[in-house]
Design a protein around this motif. Structure first.
Motif, PDB file in Angstrom:
ATOM      1  N   SER A 179      -6.945   1.445 -32.395  1.00 63.09           N
ATOM      2  CA  SER A 179      -8.055   0.478 -32.460  1.00 63.09           C
ATOM      3  C   SER A 179      -9.416   1.115 -32.188  1.00 63.09           C
ATOM      4  N   GLY A 180      -9.434   2.434 -31.929  1.00 56.83           N
ATOM      5  CA  GLY A 180     -10.692   3.145 -31.729  1.00 56.83           C
ATOM      6  C   GLY A 180     -11.053   3.429 -30.289  1.00 56.83           C
ATOM      7  N   LYS A 181     -10.107   3.268 -29.376  1.00 56.78           N
ATOM      8  CA  LYS A 181     -10.375   3.486 -27.947  1.00 56.78           C
ATOM      9  C   LYS A 181     -10.840   4.912 -27.655  1.00 56.78           C
ATOM     10  N   THR A 182     -10.087   5.872 -28.113  1.00 58.88           N
ATOM     11  CA  THR A 182     -10.392   7.272 -27.791  1.00 58.88           C
ATOM     12  C   THR A 182     -11.735   7.686 -28.374  1.00 58.88           C
ATOM     13  N   THR A 183     -12.032   7.257 -29.580  1.00 53.15           N
ATOM     14  CA  THR A 183     -13.330   7.561 -30.196  1.00 53.15           C
ATOM     15  C   THR A 183     -14.467   6.989 -29.345  1.00 53.15           C
ATOM     16  N   LEU A 184     -14.284   5.769 -28.873  1.00 53.56           N
ATOM     17  CA  LEU A 184     -15.295   5.124 -28.035  1.00 53.56           C
ATOM     18  C   LEU A 184     -15.432   5.845 -26.692  1.00 53.56           C
ATOM     19  N   LEU A 185     -14.307   6.226 -26.105  1.00 57.77           N
ATOM     20  CA  LEU A 185     -14.353   6.972 -24.831  1.00 57.77           C
ATOM     21  C   LEU A 185     -15.039   8.320 -25.022  1.00 57.77           C
ATOM     22  N   ASP A 186     -14.757   8.985 -26.119  1.00 60.81           N
ATOM     23  CA  ASP A 186     -15.407  10.268 -26.389  1.00 60.81           C
ATOM     24  C   ASP A 186     -16.925  10.101 -26.453  1.00 60.81           C
ATOM     25  N   GLU A 187     -17.369   9.018 -27.067  1.00 61.43           N
ATOM     26  CA  GLU A 187     -18.812   8.762 -27.182  1.00 61.43           C
ATOM     27  C   GLU A 187     -19.412   8.447 -25.805  1.00 61.43           C
ATOM     28  N   LEU A 188     -18.697   7.700 -24.984  1.00 63.24           N
ATOM     29  CA  LEU A 188     -19.167   7.444 -23.612  1.00 63.24           C
ATOM     30  C   LEU A 188     -19.286   8.759 -22.836  1.00 63.24           C
ATOM     31  N   GLY A 189     -18.341   9.660 -23.063  1.00 62.01           N
ATOM     32  CA  GLY A 189     -18.404  10.980 -22.428  1.00 62.01           C
ATOM     33  C   GLY A 189     -19.627  11.756 -22.873  1.00 62.01           C
ATOM     34  N   LYS A 198     -22.351  10.503 -23.660  1.00 61.32           N
ATOM     35  CA  LYS A 198     -23.510   9.844 -23.039  1.00 61.32           C
ATOM     36  C   LYS A 198     -23.592  10.145 -21.542  1.00 61.32           C
ATOM     37  N   GLY A 199     -22.677  10.961 -21.037  1.00 56.97           N
ATOM     38  CA  GLY A 199     -22.745  11.392 -19.649  1.00 56.97           C
ATOM     39  C   GLY A 199     -21.837  10.662 -18.679  1.00 56.97           C
ATOM     40  N   PHE A 200     -21.024   9.733 -19.174  1.00 50.26           N
ATOM     41  CA  PHE A 200     -20.105   9.016 -18.286  1.00 50.26           C
ATOM     42  C   PHE A 200     -18.849   9.843 -18.052  1.00 50.26           C
ATOM     43  N   ILE A 201     -18.262   9.681 -16.875  1.00 50.68           N
ATOM     44  CA  ILE A 201     -16.953  10.266 -16.590  1.00 50.68           C
ATOM     45  C   ILE A 201     -15.931   9.431 -17.357  1.00 50.68           C
ATOM     46  N   THR A 202     -15.074  10.088 -18.133  1.00 53.05           N
ATOM     47  CA  THR A 202     -14.017   9.383 -18.860  1.00 53.05           C
ATOM     48  C   THR A 202     -12.671  10.012 -18.511  1.00 53.05           C
ATOM     49  N   VAL A 203     -11.653   9.188 -18.550  1.00 57.61           N
ATOM     50  CA  VAL A 203     -10.306   9.621 -18.201  1.00 57.61           C
ATOM     51  C   VAL A 203      -9.417   9.400 -19.423  1.00 57.61           C
ATOM     52  N   PRO A 204      -8.840  10.475 -19.973  1.00 58.86           N
ATOM     53  CA  PRO A 204      -8.044  10.330 -21.197  1.00 58.86           C
ATOM     54  C   PRO A 204      -6.762   9.533 -20.975  1.00 58.86           C
ATOM     55  N   GLU A 205      -6.229   9.041 -22.073  1.00 58.17           N
ATOM     56  CA  GLU A 205      -4.983   8.276 -22.053  1.00 58.17           C
ATOM     57  C   GLU A 205      -3.822   9.182 -21.635  1.00 58.17           C
ATOM     58  N   GLU A 206      -3.013   8.703 -20.707  1.00 57.86           N
ATOM     59  CA  GLU A 206      -1.867   9.481 -20.225  1.00 57.86           C
ATOM     60  C   GLU A 206      -0.699   9.445 -21.207  1.00 57.86           C
ATOM     61  N   PHE A 218       3.414   5.616 -16.023  1.00 63.88           N
ATOM     62  CA  PHE A 218       2.943   4.904 -14.835  1.00 63.88           C
ATOM     63  C   PHE A 218       2.551   5.885 -13.730  1.00 63.88           C
ATOM     64  N   GLU A 219       3.419   6.856 -13.485  1.00 65.08           N
ATOM     65  CA  GLU A 219       3.129   7.847 -12.441  1.00 65.08           C
ATOM     66  C   GLU A 219       1.855   8.631 -12.754  1.00 65.08           C
ATOM     67  N   ALA A 220       1.692   9.037 -14.005  1.00 63.63           N
ATOM     68  CA  ALA A 220       0.506   9.799 -14.395  1.00 63.63           C
ATOM     69  C   ALA A 220      -0.753   8.937 -14.306  1.00 63.63           C
ATOM     70  N   SER A 221      -0.664   7.673 -14.708  1.00 64.13           N
ATOM     71  CA  SER A 221      -1.818   6.774 -14.631  1.00 64.13           C
ATOM     72  C   SER A 221      -2.221   6.515 -13.185  1.00 64.13           C
ATOM     73  N   PHE A 278     -11.669   4.538 -18.093  1.00 65.44           N
ATOM     74  CA  PHE A 278     -10.297   4.977 -18.339  1.00 65.44           C
ATOM     75  C   PHE A 278      -9.864   4.555 -19.737  1.00 65.44           C
ATOM     76  N   ASP A 279      -9.273   5.486 -20.474  1.00 64.16           N
ATOM     77  CA  ASP A 279      -8.625   5.182 -21.745  1.00 64.16           C
ATOM     78  C   ASP A 279      -7.239   4.653 -21.376  1.00 64.16           C
ATOM     79  N   ARG A 280      -7.156   3.351 -21.225  1.00 65.10           N
ATOM     80  CA  ARG A 280      -5.994   2.616 -20.715  1.00 65.10           C
ATOM     81  C   ARG A 280      -5.954   2.704 -19.200  1.00 65.10           C
ATOM     82  N   GLY A 281      -5.387   1.669 -18.602  1.00 64.54           N
ATOM     83  CA  GLY A 281      -5.250   1.622 -17.156  1.00 64.54           C
ATOM     84  C   GLY A 281      -3.790   1.564 -16.754  1.00 64.54           C
ATOM     85  N   ILE A 282      -3.567   1.471 -15.474  1.00 66.24           N
ATOM     86  CA  ILE A 282      -2.214   1.425 -14.927  1.00 66.24           C
ATOM     87  C   ILE A 282      -1.425   0.249 -15.507  1.00 66.24           C
TER      88      ILE A 282
END
Length: 192
Positions: A17-27, A29-37, A66-69, A87-91
């Protein structure tokens, strides 16, 4: 002086749905991003010829995810002077995954997930057939992506989050949508 609690946002949704692309763009822009586990675990299990893959052993895959998240959440939330992270997905995505697969969610998983709170506003990207693509780590059909979206949304709502659907639009407009929403947040409160 007491450490300020960082604002931890989740960007979630079904696969493709474009999550990773959006997270990459936030990164960018200077935001801390956490990749999908989940994607990292799939790559790792493929390289190890392991069984923790969603098409081989769904329960093991969910446990590893779950453990990695949870570990990523703990690591990020302890960064000194961290203001905001995405976060690219949460717990809770693991619980949504188990529901999608009709697998019983262990009570201890629910308890642990409830104890690790994100900001009350969770951004969810809807299924978008026009941009959906399969790859070595993404084998779901577009129909499974819709079911995943529905289960993830339901899970975040069950845990008391306010789910904000990000419109299907250009990357820059999606980014602007999120930046406007987080700018409008008058509180850094997480769900408790």
């Amino acid at each position: 002086m007491e450490k300020e609690t960082p604002i931890l946002y989740v960007i979630t949704g079904g696969p493709g749905s474009g999550k990773t692309t959006l997270l990459d763009e936030l990164g960018r822009k200077g935001f801390i991003t956490v990749p999908e586990e989940g994607r990292r675990i799939i790559k790792e299990q493929l390289s190890l010829n392991g069984e923790g893959l969603p098409w081989i052993n769904k329960i093991l895959f969910a446990k590893l995810m779950f453990e990695a998240s949870a570990a990523a959440y703990q690591k990020i939330s302890r960064i000194p002077d961290l203001k905001t992270a995405f976060f690219d997905r949460g717990i809770l995505d693991t619980i949504g995954y188990l529901k999608t697969e009709n697998i019983r969610v262990p009570e201890e998983m629910k308890t642990q997930a409830g104890a690790m709170a994100y900001h009350k506003n969770v951004f969810i990207l809807p299924p978008w057939h026009e941009i959906y693509e399969n790859d070595p780590e993404r084998k779901q059909t577009p129909e499974e992506a819709v079911l995943t979206f529905d289960c993830i949304k339901e899970t975040y709502l069950e845990f008391g989050y306010h789910v904000i659907e990000v419109p299907k639009d250009t990357l820059q407009r999606r980014l602007q949508f999120i930046l406007e929403k987080i700018g409008a947040d008058n509180s850094d409160s997480a769900v408790s």
